[in-house]
Design a protein around this motif. Structure first.
Motif, mmCIF file in Angstrom:
data_model
loop_
_atom_site.group_PDB
_atom_site.id
_atom_site.type_symbol
_atom_site.label_atom_id
_atom_site.label_comp_id
_atom_site.label_asym_id
_atom_site.label_seq_id
_atom_site.Cartn_x
_atom_site.Cartn_y
_atom_site.Cartn_z
ATOM 1 N N UNK A 12 12.004 4.376 0.905
ATOM 2 C CA UNK A 12 10.573 4.471 1.197
ATOM 3 C C UNK A 12 10.235 3.625 2.423
ATOM 4 N N UNK A 13 9.453 4.157 3.367
ATOM 5 C CA UNK A 13 9.000 3.337 4.498
ATOM 6 C C UNK A 13 8.139 2.170 3.995
ATOM 7 N N UNK A 14 8.032 1.073 4.759
ATOM 8 C CA UNK A 14 7.260 -0.094 4.307
ATOM 9 C C UNK A 14 5.821 0.242 3.906
ATOM 10 N N UNK A 15 5.153 1.106 4.680
ATOM 11 C CA UNK A 15 3.770 1.453 4.358
ATOM 12 C C UNK A 15 3.687 2.217 3.047
ATOM 13 N N UNK A 16 4.621 3.162 2.843
ATOM 14 C CA UNK A 16 4.607 3.938 1.602
ATOM 15 C C UNK A 16 4.917 3.055 0.402
ATOM 16 N N UNK A 17 5.872 2.125 0.564
ATOM 17 C CA UNK A 17 6.198 1.194 -0.528
ATOM 18 C C UNK A 17 4.993 0.327 -0.870
ATOM 19 N N UNK A 18 4.273 -0.085 0.164
ATOM 20 C CA UNK A 18 3.084 -0.920 -0.046
ATOM 21 C C UNK A 18 2.005 -0.143 -0.791
ATOM 22 N N UNK A 19 1.749 1.091 -0.359
ATOM 23 C CA UNK A 19 0.684 1.891 -0.969
ATOM 24 C C UNK A 19 1.036 2.372 -2.374
ATOM 25 N N UNK A 20 2.302 2.722 -2.599
ATOM 26 C CA UNK A 20 2.709 3.307 -3.879
ATOM 27 C C UNK A 20 3.077 2.267 -4.927
ATOM 28 N N UNK A 21 3.575 1.114 -4.487
ATOM 29 C CA UNK A 21 4.055 0.102 -5.439
ATOM 30 C C UNK A 21 3.138 -1.112 -5.492
ATOM 31 N N UNK A 22 2.885 -1.725 -4.333
ATOM 32 C CA UNK A 22 2.150 -2.995 -4.314
ATOM 33 C C UNK A 22 0.671 -2.811 -4.638
ATOM 34 N N UNK A 23 0.011 -1.874 -3.954
ATOM 35 C CA UNK A 23 -1.440 -1.705 -4.130
ATOM 36 C C UNK A 23 -1.834 -1.430 -5.585
ATOM 37 N N UNK A 24 -1.158 -0.515 -6.296
ATOM 38 C CA UNK A 24 -1.543 -0.315 -7.709
ATOM 39 C C UNK A 24 -1.424 -1.580 -8.557
ATOM 40 N N UNK A 25 -0.466 -2.453 -8.228
ATOM 41 C CA UNK A 25 -0.278 -3.663 -9.012
ATOM 42 C C UNK A 25 -1.337 -4.728 -8.726
ATOM 43 N N UNK A 26 -1.918 -4.686 -7.526
ATOM 44 C CA UNK A 26 -2.915 -5.711 -7.170
ATOM 45 C C UNK A 26 -4.342 -5.173 -7.256
ATOM 46 N N UNK A 27 -4.508 -3.981 -7.841
ATOM 47 C CA UNK A 27 -5.857 -3.401 -7.960
ATOM 48 C C UNK A 27 -6.839 -4.335 -8.666
ATOM 49 N N UNK A 28 -6.467 -5.002 -9.779
ATOM 50 C CA UNK A 28 -7.432 -5.925 -10.398
ATOM 51 C C UNK A 28 -7.913 -7.016 -9.442
ATOM 52 N N UNK A 29 -6.983 -7.607 -8.680
ATOM 53 C CA UNK A 29 -7.378 -8.633 -7.711
ATOM 54 C C UNK A 29 -8.261 -8.073 -6.623
ATOM 55 N N UNK A 30 -7.944 -6.855 -6.159
ATOM 56 C CA UNK A 30 -8.770 -6.215 -5.136
ATOM 57 C C UNK A 30 -10.186 -5.971 -5.645
ATOM 58 N N UNK A 31 -10.295 -5.530 -6.901
ATOM 59 C CA UNK A 31 -11.616 -5.233 -7.471
ATOM 60 C C UNK A 31 -12.434 -6.508 -7.628
#
Length: 552
Positions: A459-478
């Motif tokens: 996975x490219x870095x951007x795709x890994x970030x969007x598909x893996x990291x972002x879903x895991x940090x959604x509570x913090x983002x909210x």
């Protein structure tokens, strides 16, 4: 491998550079612009130190400087005198309704301070209902106007910073230290003063610094309650308005002094903390004890009394909004006339507040996710610089940033934004740290191996970030987005400098209504603003409670 592929820049290096560019343009450039203008002669546009000489020699500015330090210091002292005992009692003793106390303290914290100032006028102003009550029984009471009123509002508004930070630190103190002091014959007061207080001093000092910085930067409270008692924030805005059409040299000079006071306070705190070690093992944690008799009654009265008095302005505002009015006059009884008026007179202000705040929050959510990743995952000098720059918006008063934005992006060399664009950008950069700190906290709990696995699988870095990291940090983002929205929709000082007739917001409309004596209209708008804030606070609690489960 082709030459093009070999020299393709690494994705996160590009992101880091873009973040630095955004911070340079929206944060550093306006501050440097303000700093440069403070050394310019308004008439000749030549270099001069005359602006600073005038500030420190003319009584008008000197009095404002002294007044700012006076209300800032005493407001901070008052916040500590309420916050420290409240934290100690709730951390060391069984207090009925402890969760209720913490919840009310947070609600006090997120309510706009200028609304509290307006509510105190309703109670203790020249025609306040408490003032009138005492006059009927022949007792003359001082009004809320002046330095004492400003200090009262600052004390009751900002004490939750000291309370919440000190309470957290007290819950982590190693009980062995206090037990040893007791075994050596120390009285409870000596044990608290000589052992407990020094151990939690970093938390107390951090809360106190926040109180002090917010107090000296606050515009709405001294503007509404001052009545001739001027602080640097009110002087800066008055100077800016008087210098419209020319270079706002005196306004920016006063603003730089405000910023310098904040930074000097932070440096002083850091130097004091650096002289001693405050760490202790997180073992043998304190156990709450039960009080009995008059001590139990007194402690409960103090704890509940403090938060109820602090909440009183909010309750008064909501109650006042439902009183029947005819124009600016209260006619007795209850009605919805004030709410009908805001639907007729202030729909634009309500829409603008939501539009500008939500637009800023969308930007904050996207950018804070990227910044947090760079800070947590990229151990480079650039990431350290970004982490440091995230402290700057906390220290720079809204008046300073607003003047910097106007002189840079509207009337200056980069005149590309109108009032709406300026408001969105200033809300974005001033509230960005809330999103970054919350998201950073979430990201630190996630193992890097999850992202590394995605990259190793192609996975490219951007795709890994969007598909893996972002879903895991959604509570913090909210949580970060909600806190950003709460503070952005309540912003007054910077909005007052930038807004025009088409971009007026709810805080500005409330401020102008109070100045015009339209208390019913101000109360209804304030209630709408408080309701928005309260809903967001509730959502923050819900998401914060669920954050742990989000990482399972």
């Amino acid at each position: 491998m082709s030459t093009r592929a070999r020299f393709r820049p690494e994705f996160w290096n590009v992101v880091t550079v873009l973040i630095l560019v955004v911070l340079a343009v929206l944060l550093i450039l306006p501050i440097l612009r303000v700093l440069m203008l403070s050394f310019v002669d308004a008439k000749t546009e030549a270099f001069t130190l005359g602006n600073y000489v005038e500030v420190f020699t003319r009584n008008y500015y000197l009095n404002g400087f002294k007044n700012t330090l006076f209300v800032g210091a005493l407001g901070t002292l008052g916040a500590c005198l309420l916050g420290i005992p409240l934290a100690f009692f709730t951390a060391r003793f069984h207090i009925a309704g402890r969760t209720w106390i913490s919840t009310l303290a947070i609600l006090v914290l997120v309510a706009p301070p200028f609304i509290g100032a307006y509510a105190w006028i309703m109670m203790l102003g020249s025609n306040g209902f408490i003032t009138n009550f005492f006059e009927r029984i022949g007792i003359s009471t001082p009004t809320i106007y002046g330095a004492h009123g400003i200090i009262l509002v600052f004390t009751l508004k900002f004490f939750p910073f000291v309370f919440l930070m000190t309470q957290t630190a007290l819950n982590a103190v190693n009980k062995s230290f206090e037990d040893a002091a007791e075994n050596l014959g120390c009285t409870p007061w000596q044990r608290f003063y000589k052992v407990t207080l020094p151990l939690v001093f970093p938390a107390i000092s951090t809360g106190a610094i926040i109180c002090f910085v917010l107090s000296i930067a606050d515009f709405g409270t001294p503007a509404i309650l001052g009545r001739g008692f001027r602080t640097l924030s009110t002087i800066a805005l008055a100077a800016y308005r008087s210098e419209l059409g020319g270079l706002p040299t005196m306004a920016v000079t006063v603003s730089i002094i405000m910023m310098a006071i904040s930074m000097l306070a932070l440096v002083a705190q850091r130097r004091i903390l650096a002289k001693r070690r405050y760490a202790s093992a997180l073992t043998n944690l304190p156990v709450k004890s039960k009080l009995s008799g008059w001590r139990n009654v007194g402690v409960h009265l103090f704890c509940h009394g403090v938060v109820l008095i602090a909440m009183l302005p909010t309750l008064v505002v909501v109650y006042t909004s439902f009183l029947q009015t005819k124009g600016p006059v209260f006619t007795g009884g209850f009605g919805l006339e004030s709410y009908r008026r805001i639907m007729l007179d202030a729909p634009g202000a309500i829409a603008n507040s939501f539009l500008f705040s939500l637009a800023a929050v969308v930007l904050i959510t996207a950018v804070s996710a990227l910044i947090s990743y760079v800070i947590v995952r990229r151990d480079t000098p650039a990431s350290g610089a970004i982490d440091f720059l995230m402290m700057v918006p906390y220290l720079v008063p809204g008046v300073v940033m607003a003047i910097g934005f106007v002189t840079t992006f509207r009337n200056g060399p980069v005149g590309i934004f109108g009032a709406a664009g300026l408001l969105i950008m200033i809300y974005f950069i001033r509230r960005l740290p809330y999103g970054v700190r919350s998201t950073t906290s979430s990201l630190r709990q996630i193992k890097p191996s999850l992202e590394e696995a995605a990259v190793n699988l192609g996975a490219p870095p951007l795709k890994a970030f969007l598909k893996v990291t972002v879903p895991l940090i959604v509570p913090g983002l909210i949580v970060g987005s909600l806190m950003s929205f709460i503070t952005a929709i309540n912003e007054l000082s910077s909005t007052l400098i930038i807004y025009d007739s088409g971009t007026i917001t709810m805080p500005v409309k409330i401020y102008l209504a109070v100045l015009d004596g339209e208390f019913g209209l101000a109360a209804a708008l304030s209630t709408v603003l408080l309701l928005c804030t309260g809903v967001c606070v509730y959502a923050v609690f819900r998401f914060a409670d669920n954050r742990d489960s989000a990482f399972v």
